[in-house]
Design a protein around this motif. Structure first.
Motif, PDB file in Angstrom:
ATOM      1  N   ALA A  49       0.978  -1.293   0.092  1.00  0.00           N
ATOM      2  CA  ALA A  49      -0.182   0.451   0.221  1.00  0.00           C
ATOM      3  C   ALA A  49       1.194   1.273  -0.098  1.00  0.00           C
ATOM      4  O   ALA A  49       0.250   2.310  -0.416  1.00  0.00           O
ATOM      5  CB  ALA A  49      -1.286   0.021   1.165  1.00  0.00           C
ATOM      6  N   ALA A  50       1.702   1.245   0.756  1.00  0.00           N
ATOM      7  CA  ALA A  50       2.968   2.487   0.526  1.00  0.00           C
ATOM      8  C   ALA A  50       3.671   2.998  -0.552  1.00  0.00           C
ATOM      9  O   ALA A  50       4.226   3.990  -0.321  1.00  0.00           O
ATOM     10  CB  ALA A  50       4.259   1.901   2.049  1.00  0.00           C
ATOM     11  N   TRP A  51       3.938   1.845  -1.226  1.00  0.00           N
ATOM     12  CA  TRP A  51       4.796   1.844  -2.363  1.00  0.00           C
ATOM     13  C   TRP A  51       4.603   2.687  -3.578  1.00  0.00           C
ATOM     14  O   TRP A  51       5.134   3.221  -4.534  1.00  0.00           O
ATOM     15  CB  TRP A  51       5.787  -0.049  -2.933  1.00  0.00           C
ATOM     16  N   PRO A  52       2.799   2.833  -4.405  1.00  0.00           N
ATOM     17  CA  PRO A  52       2.507   3.580  -5.116  1.00  0.00           C
ATOM     18  C   PRO A  52       3.240   5.309  -4.813  1.00  0.00           C
ATOM     19  O   PRO A  52       2.904   6.072  -5.672  1.00  0.00           O
ATOM     20  CB  PRO A  52       1.472   3.446  -5.288  1.00  0.00           C
ATOM     21  N   GLY A  53       2.936   5.715  -3.414  1.00  0.00           N
ATOM     22  CA  GLY A  53       2.972   6.945  -3.561  1.00  0.00           C
ATOM     23  C   GLY A  53       4.788   7.439  -3.040  1.00  0.00           C
ATOM     24  O   GLY A  53       5.067   8.334  -2.947  1.00  0.00           O
ATOM     25  N   TRP A  54       5.549   5.999  -3.936  1.00  0.00           N
ATOM     26  CA  TRP A  54       7.016   6.541  -3.620  1.00  0.00           C
ATOM     27  C   TRP A  54       7.147   7.433  -4.908  1.00  0.00           C
ATOM     28  O   TRP A  54       6.657   7.070  -5.928  1.00  0.00           O
ATOM     29  CB  TRP A  54       8.213   5.577  -3.691  1.00  0.00           C
ATOM     30  N   ALA A  55       8.642   8.154  -4.874  1.00  0.00           N
ATOM     31  CA  ALA A  55       9.045   8.937  -5.803  1.00  0.00           C
ATOM     32  C   ALA A  55       9.497   7.935  -7.560  1.00  0.00           C
ATOM     33  O   ALA A  55      10.102   6.985  -7.048  1.00  0.00           O
ATOM     34  CB  ALA A  55      10.502   9.812  -5.854  1.00  0.00           C
ATOM     35  N   ASP A  56       9.126   7.924  -8.350  1.00  0.00           N
ATOM     36  CA  ASP A  56       9.644   6.623  -9.626  1.00  0.00           C
ATOM     37  C   ASP A  56      11.445   7.345  -9.469  1.00  0.00           C
ATOM     38  O   ASP A  56      12.066   7.900 -10.166  1.00  0.00           O
ATOM     39  CB  ASP A  56       9.032   7.252 -10.696  1.00  0.00           C
ATOM     40  N   PRO A  57      12.109   6.160  -9.105  1.00  0.00           N
ATOM     41  CA  PRO A  57      13.753   6.377  -8.988  1.00  0.00           C
ATOM     42  C   PRO A  57      14.047   6.729 -10.913  1.00  0.00           C
ATOM     43  O   PRO A  57      15.081   6.474 -10.924  1.00  0.00           O
ATOM     44  CB  PRO A  57      14.445   4.751  -8.486  1.00  0.00           C
ATOM     45  N   PHE A  58      12.931   5.761 -12.429  1.00  0.00           N
ATOM     46  CA  PHE A  58      13.228   5.917 -12.922  1.00  0.00           C
ATOM     47  C   PHE A  58      13.622   7.578 -13.807  1.00  0.00           C
ATOM     48  O   PHE A  58      13.292   6.996 -15.077  1.00  0.00           O
ATOM     49  CB  PHE A  58      13.095   4.682 -14.237  1.00  0.00           C
ATOM     50  N   ALA A  59      12.932   8.247 -13.126  1.00  0.00           N
ATOM     51  CA  ALA A  59      12.333   9.314 -14.593  1.00  0.00           C
ATOM     52  C   ALA A  59      12.754  10.292 -14.663  1.00  0.00           C
ATOM     53  O   ALA A  59      14.581  10.394 -13.814  1.00  0.00           O
ATOM     54  CB  ALA A  59      11.200  10.624 -13.169  1.00  0.00           C
ATOM     55  N   GLY A  60      12.888  10.723 -15.446  1.00  0.00           N
ATOM     56  CA  GLY A  60      14.129  11.104 -16.126  1.00  0.00           C
ATOM     57  C   GLY A  60      15.405  10.286 -16.828  1.00  0.00           C
ATOM     58  O   GLY A  60      16.235  10.774 -17.408  1.00  0.00           O
ATOM     59  N   PHE A  61      14.910   9.018 -16.846  1.00  0.00           N
ATOM     60  CA  PHE A  61      16.190   8.451 -16.824  1.00  0.00           C
ATOM     61  C   PHE A  61      16.229   8.025 -18.431  1.00  0.00           C
ATOM     62  O   PHE A  61      17.593   7.786 -19.208  1.00  0.00           O
ATOM     63  CB  PHE A  61      16.223   6.921 -15.684  1.00  0.00           C
ATOM     64  N   PHE A  62      15.192   7.513 -18.722  1.00  0.00           N
ATOM     65  CA  PHE A  62      14.525   7.051 -20.232  1.00  0.00           C
ATOM     66  C   PHE A  62      14.229   7.495 -21.352  1.00  0.00           C
ATOM     67  O   PHE A  62      13.436   8.570 -20.915  1.00  0.00           O
ATOM     68  CB  PHE A  62      13.864   5.252 -20.075  1.00  0.00           C
ATOM     69  N   PRO A  63      14.391   8.470 -21.885  1.00  0.00           N
ATOM     70  CA  PRO A  63      14.446   9.543 -22.872  1.00  0.00           C
ATOM     71  C   PRO A  63      12.424   8.639 -23.134  1.00  0.00           C
ATOM     72  O   PRO A  63      12.590   7.608 -24.312  1.00  0.00           O
ATOM     73  CB  PRO A  63      15.512   9.842 -24.097  1.00  0.00           C
ATOM     74  N   LEU A  64      11.832   9.873 -23.653  1.00  0.00           N
ATOM     75  CA  LEU A  64      10.669   9.632 -23.993  1.00  0.00           C
ATOM     76  C   LEU A  64      10.861  10.149 -24.975  1.00  0.00           C
ATOM     77  O   LEU A  64       9.707  10.549 -26.456  1.00  0.00           O
ATOM     78  CB  LEU A  64       9.767  10.117 -23.597  1.00  0.00           C
ATOM     79  N   THR A  65      11.201   9.267 -26.295  1.00  0.00           N
ATOM     80  CA  THR A  65      11.318  10.017 -27.454  1.00  0.00           C
ATOM     81  C   THR A  65      11.617   8.156 -28.733  1.00  0.00           C
ATOM     82  O   THR A  65      11.904   7.755 -28.198  1.00  0.00           O
ATOM     83  CB  THR A  65      12.515  11.184 -28.460  1.00  0.00           C
ATOM     84  N   ASP A  66      11.065   8.041 -30.413  1.00  0.00           N
ATOM     85  CA  ASP A  66      11.917   7.282 -30.371  1.00  0.00           C
ATOM     86  C   ASP A  66      12.835   7.465 -31.822  1.00  0.00           C
ATOM     87  O   ASP A  66      13.747   6.862 -32.476  1.00  0.00           O
ATOM     88  CB  ASP A  66       9.982   6.959 -31.733  1.00  0.00           C
TER      89      ASP A  66
END
Length: 71
Positions: A49-66
């Protein structure tokens, strides 16, 4: 059997294997990032129950482009 070596009576099969293939990979940086994502015993005790509230450790790590050849 190989699974018997890593078998835990509570968690079961606890072995995970991850293979990354690419050019110019920084193995130390990737290992540090992945190690930082592991739960501590206290975090594990907090439960699902606690885990979804945590920050994404991979945020910004992978480019969102093809685009594989950015200008």
């Amino acid at each position: 059997m190989a699974a018997d070596v890593d078998w835990d009576p509570y968690y079961g099969d606890r072995r995970t294997v991850l293979a990354l293939v690419g050019l110019n990979l920084d193995a130390a940086a990737i290992t540090a990032r992945l190690t930082g994502c592991l739960l501590t015993d206290d975090e594990l005790a907090d439960g699902f129950a606690a885990w979804p509230g945590w920050a994404d450790p991979f945020a910004g790590f992978f480019p969102l482009t093809d685009d594989i050849n950015p200008a």
